[in-house]
Design an enzyme around this catalytic site. Structure first.
Site, PDB file in Angstrom:
ATOM      1  N   GLY A  12     -17.466 -83.122  88.684  1.00 14.39           N
ATOM      2  CA  GLY A  12     -18.521 -83.207  89.691  1.00 14.39           C
ATOM      3  C   GLY A  12     -18.296 -82.370  90.939  1.00 14.39           C
ATOM      4  O   GLY A  12     -18.852 -82.676  91.998  1.00 14.39           O
ATOM      5  N   SER A  13     -17.549 -81.279  90.815  1.00 16.81           N
ATOM      6  CA  SER A  13     -17.358 -80.450  92.015  1.00 16.81           C
ATOM      7  C   SER A  13     -18.670 -79.752  92.412  1.00 16.81           C
ATOM      8  O   SER A  13     -18.939 -79.567  93.606  1.00 16.81           O
ATOM      9  CB  SER A  13     -16.232 -79.434  91.817  1.00 16.81           C
ATOM     10  OG  SER A  13     -16.594 -78.464  90.878  1.00 16.81           O
ATOM     11  N   ASN A  14     -19.478 -79.394  91.433  1.00 13.23           N
ATOM     12  CA  ASN A  14     -20.797 -78.826  91.787  1.00 13.23           C
ATOM     13  C   ASN A  14     -21.698 -79.880  92.407  1.00 13.23           C
ATOM     14  O   ASN A  14     -22.425 -79.596  93.361  1.00 13.23           O
ATOM     15  CB  ASN A  14     -21.466 -78.214  90.553  1.00 13.23           C
ATOM     16  CG  ASN A  14     -20.933 -76.834  90.253  1.00 13.23           C
ATOM     17  OD1 ASN A  14     -21.276 -75.878  90.943  1.00 13.23           O
ATOM     18  ND2 ASN A  14     -20.060 -76.731  89.267  1.00 13.23           N
ATOM     19  N   MET A  90     -22.621 -82.237  79.836  1.00 15.42           N
ATOM     20  CA  MET A  90     -22.106 -81.707  78.571  1.00 15.42           C
ATOM     21  C   MET A  90     -22.954 -82.051  77.336  1.00 15.42           C
ATOM     22  O   MET A  90     -22.546 -81.760  76.226  1.00 15.42           O
ATOM     23  CB  MET A  90     -20.658 -82.178  78.357  1.00 15.42           C
ATOM     24  CG  MET A  90     -19.695 -81.538  79.334  1.00 15.42           C
ATOM     25  SD  MET A  90     -19.812 -79.722  79.230  1.00 15.42           S
ATOM     26  CE  MET A  90     -18.658 -79.228  80.490  1.00 15.42           C
ATOM     27  N   LEU A  92     -26.570 -81.614  75.161  1.00 20.17           N
ATOM     28  CA  LEU A  92     -27.749 -80.755  75.043  1.00 20.17           C
ATOM     29  C   LEU A  92     -28.991 -81.611  75.216  1.00 20.17           C
ATOM     30  O   LEU A  92     -29.106 -82.674  74.595  1.00 20.17           O
ATOM     31  CB  LEU A  92     -27.790 -80.136  73.647  1.00 20.17           C
ATOM     32  CG  LEU A  92     -27.091 -78.809  73.437  1.00 20.17           C
ATOM     33  CD1 LEU A  92     -27.341 -78.324  72.027  1.00 20.17           C
ATOM     34  CD2 LEU A  92     -27.535 -77.772  74.462  1.00 20.17           C
ATOM     35  N   HIS A 109     -23.956 -71.938  84.719  1.00 17.58           N
ATOM     36  CA  HIS A 109     -23.043 -71.615  83.615  1.00 17.58           C
ATOM     37  C   HIS A 109     -21.947 -70.673  84.133  1.00 17.58           C
ATOM     38  O   HIS A 109     -22.237 -69.688  84.823  1.00 17.58           O
ATOM     39  CB  HIS A 109     -23.808 -70.968  82.460  1.00 17.58           C
ATOM     40  CG  HIS A 109     -22.915 -70.761  81.282  1.00 17.58           C
ATOM     41  ND1 HIS A 109     -22.555 -71.788  80.435  1.00 17.58           N
ATOM     42  CD2 HIS A 109     -22.248 -69.671  80.850  1.00 17.58           C
ATOM     43  CE1 HIS A 109     -21.720 -71.326  79.522  1.00 17.58           C
ATOM     44  NE2 HIS A 109     -21.519 -70.041  79.743  1.00 17.58           N
TER      45      HIS A 109
HETATM   46  C1  GRF Z   1     -18.858 -75.872  85.779  1.00 18.01           C
HETATM   47  O1  GRF Z   1     -17.991 -74.782  85.579  1.00 18.01           O
HETATM   48  C2  GRF Z   1     -20.219 -75.566  85.212  1.00 18.01           C
HETATM   49  O2  GRF Z   1     -20.563 -74.229  85.283  1.00 18.01           O
HETATM   50  C3  GRF Z   1     -20.064 -75.979  83.780  1.00 18.01           C
HETATM   51  O3  GRF Z   1     -19.257 -77.126  83.815  1.00 18.01           O
HETATM   52  C4  GRF Z   1     -18.412 -77.081  84.965  1.00 18.01           C
HETATM   53  C5  GRF Z   1     -18.607 -78.366  85.706  1.00 18.01           C
HETATM   54  O4  GRF Z   1     -17.692 -78.539  86.770  1.00 18.01           O
HETATM   55  N1  GRF Z   1     -21.366 -76.153  83.167  1.00 18.01           N
HETATM   56  P1  GRF Z   1     -17.900 -79.698  87.834  1.00 18.01           P
HETATM   57  O5  GRF Z   1     -18.043 -81.013  87.035  1.00 18.01           O
HETATM   58  O6  GRF Z   1     -19.133 -79.404  88.626  1.00 18.01           O
HETATM   59  O7  GRF Z   1     -16.643 -79.705  88.664  1.00 18.01           O
END
Ligand code: GRF
Length: 205
Positions: A12-14, A90, A92, A109
């Site tokens: 969940g860093s994004n 993760m 689809l 991505h």
């Molecule tokens: C990220 O690299 C994103 O591009 C990919 O999965 C990863 C998720 O990282 N789809 P986080 O959970 O947001 O840290």
């Protein structure tokens, strides 16, 4: 104000970068729900710490992918979610789900699509030995890592990078790009024509 949901499965860093951007009003929309397919995901702790509503549904409790997605959609509609942001989700999405939010789902991505689709984009690019890689933000369609590209940024891989260092570079770039792309979308500046996306000029009025 538009309402959106972020879908996560892991760290969940994004999500964190997005929540920070909402708080700083760099994303001018309400993050109304964090959806997660895995009750052990660290992303859930981040969402709870930020006081964002969470929903966890696990696929193993459903007979088919569509029945799973149908339940998710019911919750999204109940929360009046306008658009969906995938951030390390993760699973689809089924065509059923995508039809419910046509051109209203964004994904990040960790490679320069169409190269290195799939779950291990960073590792696959590293192992292949590419000299340039980067990050893609795109609209989700019914094929994996395929929809029209909103934003893409690449960089040269320094020759001594290990996989771990490269992963850090990619994640830092994602955290910079994704909130910007989301705000462009919120502002209605993302115009999709077939595979091409045009970013409209900022409205000066
Ligand atoms: C990220 O690299 C994103 O591009 C990919 O999965 C990863 C998720 O990282 N789809 P986080 O959970 O947001 O840290």
């Amino acid at each position: 104000m538009q309402k959106f949901a972020v879908f996560v499965s892991g760290n969940g860093s994004n999500l964190q970068a997005i929540m920070d951007a909402v708080k700083a009003k760099k994303i001018k929309a309400e993050l109304a729900l964090v959806f997660c397919d895995n009750h052990k995901a660290y992303a859930l702790k981040r969402a709870k710490a930020a006081g964002i509503k969470t929903l966890v549904l696990e696929k193993k409790n459903y007979a088919t992918p569509q029945s799973y997605d149908r339940d998710i959609v019911i919750s999204l509609k109940r929360e009046e979610i306008d658009f969906v942001v995938l951030a390390g989700y993760m699973k689809l999405l089924t065509p059923y789900f995508i039809k419910k939010y046509p051109q209203q789902i964004l994904n990040v991505h960790p490679s320069l699509l169409p190269s290195f689709k799939g779950r291990k984009g960073i590792k696959d690019a590293f192992t292949y030995g590419v000299k340039v890689t980067g990050v893609t933000i795109h609209i989700v369609d019914d094929k994996m890592d395929h929809g029209p590209i909103i934003m893409q940024e690449g960089f040269k891989i320094p020759p001594n990078d290990t996989l771990e260092v490269l992963e850090k570079r990619i994640h830092a770039l994602e955290h910079k790009m994704y909130p910007k792309a989301i705000q462009l979308f919120v502002d209605g500046r993302v115009k999709i024509r077939g595979r091409k996306v045009k970013i409209l000029e900022k409205d000066k009025g």
